[in-house]
Design an enzyme around this catalytic site. Structure first.
Site, PDB file in Angstrom:
ATOM      1  N   GLY A  93      -8.703  -0.452  -7.264  1.00 17.16           N
ATOM      2  CA  GLY A  93      -9.963  -0.160  -6.566  1.00 17.16           C
ATOM      3  C   GLY A  93      -9.784  -0.184  -5.065  1.00 17.16           C
ATOM      4  N   LYS A 116     -11.680   3.380   6.346  1.00 15.23           N
ATOM      5  CA  LYS A 116     -10.525   2.669   5.787  1.00 15.23           C
ATOM      6  C   LYS A 116     -10.166   1.541   6.748  1.00 15.23           C
ATOM      7  CE  LYS A 116      -6.006   3.770   3.843  1.00 15.23           C
ATOM      8  NZ  LYS A 116      -4.976   4.808   3.757  1.00 15.23           N
ATOM      9  N   ASP A 128      -7.307  -8.760   2.985  1.00 16.15           N
ATOM     10  CA  ASP A 128      -8.349  -8.913   4.014  1.00 16.15           C
ATOM     11  C   ASP A 128      -9.225  -7.678   4.178  1.00 16.15           C
ATOM     12  OD1 ASP A 128      -6.587  -7.192   5.181  1.00 16.15           O
ATOM     13  OD2 ASP A 128      -6.101  -8.473   6.899  1.00 16.15           O
ATOM     14  N   ARG A 179     -11.997   8.771   7.112  1.00 18.58           N
ATOM     15  CA  ARG A 179     -11.247   9.767   6.345  1.00 18.58           C
ATOM     16  C   ARG A 179     -12.217  10.694   5.621  1.00 18.58           C
ATOM     17  NH1 ARG A 179      -6.555   7.564   2.440  1.00 18.58           N
ATOM     18  NH2 ARG A 179      -8.188   6.891   1.022  1.00 18.58           N
ATOM     19  N   ARG A 186      -9.022   9.825  -8.369  1.00 23.84           N
ATOM     20  CA  ARG A 186      -7.570   9.847  -8.585  1.00 23.84           C
ATOM     21  C   ARG A 186      -7.244   9.827 -10.068  1.00 23.84           C
ATOM     22  NH1 ARG A 186      -6.696   5.970  -4.020  1.00 23.84           N
ATOM     23  NH2 ARG A 186      -8.654   6.257  -2.936  1.00 23.84           N
ATOM     24  N   ASP A 255      -2.546   5.875  -8.628  1.00 23.84           N
ATOM     25  CA  ASP A 255      -3.777   5.667  -7.844  1.00 23.84           C
ATOM     26  C   ASP A 255      -3.709   6.406  -6.512  1.00 23.84           C
ATOM     27  OD1 ASP A 255      -1.743   3.568  -7.537  1.00 23.84           O
ATOM     28  OD2 ASP A 255      -2.999   2.865  -5.905  1.00 23.84           O
ATOM     29  N   ASN A 256      -2.564   7.023  -6.227  1.00 30.82           N
ATOM     30  CA  ASN A 256      -2.455   7.802  -4.990  1.00 30.82           C
ATOM     31  C   ASN A 256      -2.291   9.289  -5.281  1.00 30.82           C
ATOM     32  OD1 ASN A 256      -2.690   5.516  -3.395  1.00 30.82           O
ATOM     33  ND2 ASN A 256      -0.482   5.180  -3.308  1.00 30.82           N
TER      34      ASN A 256
HETATM   35  P1  AMP Z   1      -2.062   1.557  -1.348  1.00 27.09           P
HETATM   36  O1  AMP Z   1      -0.670   1.160  -1.663  1.00 27.09           O
HETATM   37  O2  AMP Z   1      -2.337   1.583   0.103  1.00 27.09           O
HETATM   38  O3  AMP Z   1      -2.466   2.799  -2.049  1.00 27.09           O
HETATM   39  O4  AMP Z   1      -3.006   0.394  -1.909  1.00 27.09           O
HETATM   40  C1  AMP Z   1      -2.891  -0.094  -3.207  1.00 27.09           C
HETATM   41  C2  AMP Z   1      -4.034  -1.037  -3.522  1.00 27.09           C
HETATM   42  O5  AMP Z   1      -4.009  -2.181  -2.668  1.00 27.09           O
HETATM   43  C3  AMP Z   1      -5.413  -0.430  -3.365  1.00 27.09           C
HETATM   44  O6  AMP Z   1      -6.215  -0.954  -4.385  1.00 27.09           O
HETATM   45  C4  AMP Z   1      -5.833  -0.920  -2.007  1.00 27.09           C
HETATM   46  O7  AMP Z   1      -7.225  -0.941  -1.855  1.00 27.09           O
HETATM   47  C5  AMP Z   1      -5.266  -2.326  -1.992  1.00 27.09           C
HETATM   48  N1  AMP Z   1      -5.047  -2.832  -0.631  1.00 27.09           N
HETATM   49  C6  AMP Z   1      -4.128  -2.391   0.245  1.00 27.09           C
HETATM   50  N2  AMP Z   1      -4.219  -3.067   1.411  1.00 27.09           N
HETATM   51  C7  AMP Z   1      -5.227  -3.947   1.276  1.00 27.09           C
HETATM   52  C8  AMP Z   1      -5.811  -4.939   2.139  1.00 27.09           C
HETATM   53  N3  AMP Z   1      -5.384  -5.119   3.390  1.00 27.09           N
HETATM   54  N4  AMP Z   1      -6.837  -5.652   1.644  1.00 27.09           N
HETATM   55  C9  AMP Z   1      -7.282  -5.473   0.402  1.00 27.09           C
HETATM   56  N5  AMP Z   1      -6.768  -4.571  -0.461  1.00 27.09           N
HETATM   57  C10 AMP Z   1      -5.756  -3.815  -0.035  1.00 27.09           C
HETATM   58 MG    MG Z   2      -3.885   4.041  -2.382  1.00 31.66          MG
END
Ligand code: AMP
Ligand code: MG
Length: 495
Positions: A93, A116, A128, A179, A186, A255-256
């Protein structure tokens, strides 16, 4: 994003919030004391029909920093699952993203507006919910560059410096990106739908996506199968575009990967300089799962995960559904190959199809690999060889004994084409960029922006990347790769 009803005909129309209540949690943004608007994308705002005057002001800063939720927004965090490096996480999520809502531009196209890095959500799992400024600016720069290269992608509307630190390995300045996406749904959203254990919910999600992204599928005999085929087609085309410019996404988790076929989530992505198919930049991709040459395999792997979620919808007879989806999955590779070959043909100036083209292209790539030649410059300078400036191409190779006979073959093949040399040069220069986000320049401008608070080099670079095909006197340094580093270049997720 209606800020002033008198001057803007723009309005939120939040279909996701109203149709898919099982797929999100309401959320909110943190407030900030001293945010600063670093970048505002005028031309995108204009395309979207937004009120430029209102947004380029205190009002805009308040919205892009999360301090003010604009009228009509219904902020939420989307729920999704995902396979990350092959391992399944049932609940990811939006942990650091906030969907403000959807807007419709003057052409009637629907777009998500998302912040974001604006603070934690119910999905933050101990994170965070914030972003460091470096990755925010990196996404801004690379996503806009991809757009200018003609590659489907989410766009960047604004970048804000939060004025606060985020704590990673060290304290870093924080940032928020606004964004724009045709949606943020996804493959992982579908996996989440399956995990809900209710066919009605996955059907609702699929119907929603058909309506939003592939309305023609609604009229087909088997709308859910057609929907799957459409997503496969869009993603196959997208990955072929990435491959054609040497783009390495770096974190192609399910998820991406979008349903719309747009590039999303510019974490550890980077462009390859010297051609090496096994190139990996991401520090966490230890086994090269998302290496340049493996991206087409991951395309099929991820879409197979999507297919699994659609089995209950495609046919009442589950065996039949699996059979139909399996055929569609088997078609992904040939569809991708067809797109890739078309991309590569046009890169070497071919518009007529000849069965020998594949071999011609593969042979050039092999020579480039053997010679460690620069991917972008070789293709760009092929056209120089048609203008009797072969030396500009030849100097990209240490040893030209393989290249020279290849050039003769290629020039022979070009004789089948109907275009004159001049036209060929022109066409090739609209396909092969001269300016891409070179890693060393990306690092340089981000360091200056984040450590010295000077955004100008970033802005100058962005201007160059906005016209990636137009060679401009004085911009030579933007076109060349950096010195070969002692250690391989590494990128980080920047979470
Ligand atoms: P990503 O690798 O950037 O696609 O993120 C993978 C997952 O980690 C997603 O569910 C993001 O929302 C979560 N996520 C990444 N960075 C943070 C953060 N600083 N705080 C909370 N959730 C995060
Ligand atoms: Mg992502």
């Amino acid at each position: 994003m209606t800020l002033n009803k008198e001057t803007s005909d723009f309005y939120f129309d939040n279909s996701f919030a109203h149709h898919l209540e099982d797929f999100f949690a309401p959320s909110r943004s943190d407030s900030l004391l001293e945010p600063k608007l670093l970048k505002f994308n005028y031309s995108l705002a204009k395309e979207l029909g937004l009120d430029l005057k209102a947004l380029d002001s205190e009002e805009g800063l308040a919205i892009f920093s999360g301090n003010k939720i604009p009228k009509g927004a219904e902020p939420l965090a989307q729920a999704y699952s995902g396979h990350q490096f092959g391992g399944f996480s049932p609940l990811l999520g939006d942990g650091r993203a906030l969907l403000l809502g959807e807007i419709i531009d003057k052409q009637g196209r629907r777009h998500d507006v998302q912040l974001k890095g604006s603070g934690p959500s119910p999905f933050s799992r101990g994170g965070d919910g914030k972003s460091a400024l470096g990755p925010v600016l990196r996404e801004y720069l690379i996503s806009e560059s991809m757009h200018m290269l003609g590659i489907p992608t989410t766009r960047s509307l604004a970048a804000v410096a939060t004025g606060e630190n985020v704590y990673r390995e060290t304290a870093l300045p924080g940032g928020i990106l606004t964004r724009i996406a045709s949606s943020h749904i996804r493959v992982g959203t579908f996996q989440f739908g399956t995990a809900l254990g209710d066919i009605g919910k996955i059907r609702r999600l699929t119907d929603y996506c058909i309506n939003r992204h592939y309305p023609r599928a609604a009229d087909s005999e088997n709308r859910y199968l057609t929907f799957f085929e459409e997503v496969c087609n869009a993603q196959a085309k997208l990955i072929s575009r990435w491959m054609s410019v040497g783009f390495i996404h770096g974190v192609m988790n399910t998820d991406n990967m979008t349903i719309s076929g747009e590039t999303i989530d510019y974490g550890p992505c980077a462009f390859m300089d010297m051609y090496a198919p096994d190139t990996v930049f991401s520090s966490i991709d230890e086994k090269g799962r998302y290496a340049y040459a493996n991206q087409p395999n991951i395309l099929t792997w991820n879409l197979t995960r999507l297919a699994e979620t659609l089995v209950p919808l495609v046919d009442l007879n589950q065996d039949r559904a699996v059979e139909l989806l399996t055929v569609a999955i088997q078609n992904i590779e040939p569809i991708y190959q067809k797109y890739w070959l078309a991309e590569m043909r046009s890169k070497i100036g071919l518009s007529i199809e000849d069965p020998s083209d594949l071999e011609l292209i593969k042979d050039l790539l092999s020579i480039m690999e053997k010679e460690g030649a620069d991917f972008t410059l070789v293709f760009r300078r092929l056209s120089k060889a048609l203008e009797d400036k072969d030396h500009l191409l030849l100097k990209l190779f240490k040893d030209t004994s393989d290249l020279n006979p290849w050039l003769l073959r290629w020039k022979g093949r070009l004789e089948q084409e109907e275009n004159t040399k001049e036209v060929l040069v022109e066409i090739m220069n609209t396909v092969n960029p001269i300016y891409i986000p070179r890693n060393h320049t990306v690092e340089e401008v981000l360091t200056t922006a984040t450590q010295q608070g000077d955004i100008k080099p970033f802005s100058d670079f962005l201007l160059v990347l906005e016209k990636p095909f137009d060679e401009i006197n004085g911009n030579e340094t933007y076109a060349i790769p950096g010195p070969v580093p002692d250690q391989p270049y590494q990128t980080f997720c920047g979470t």
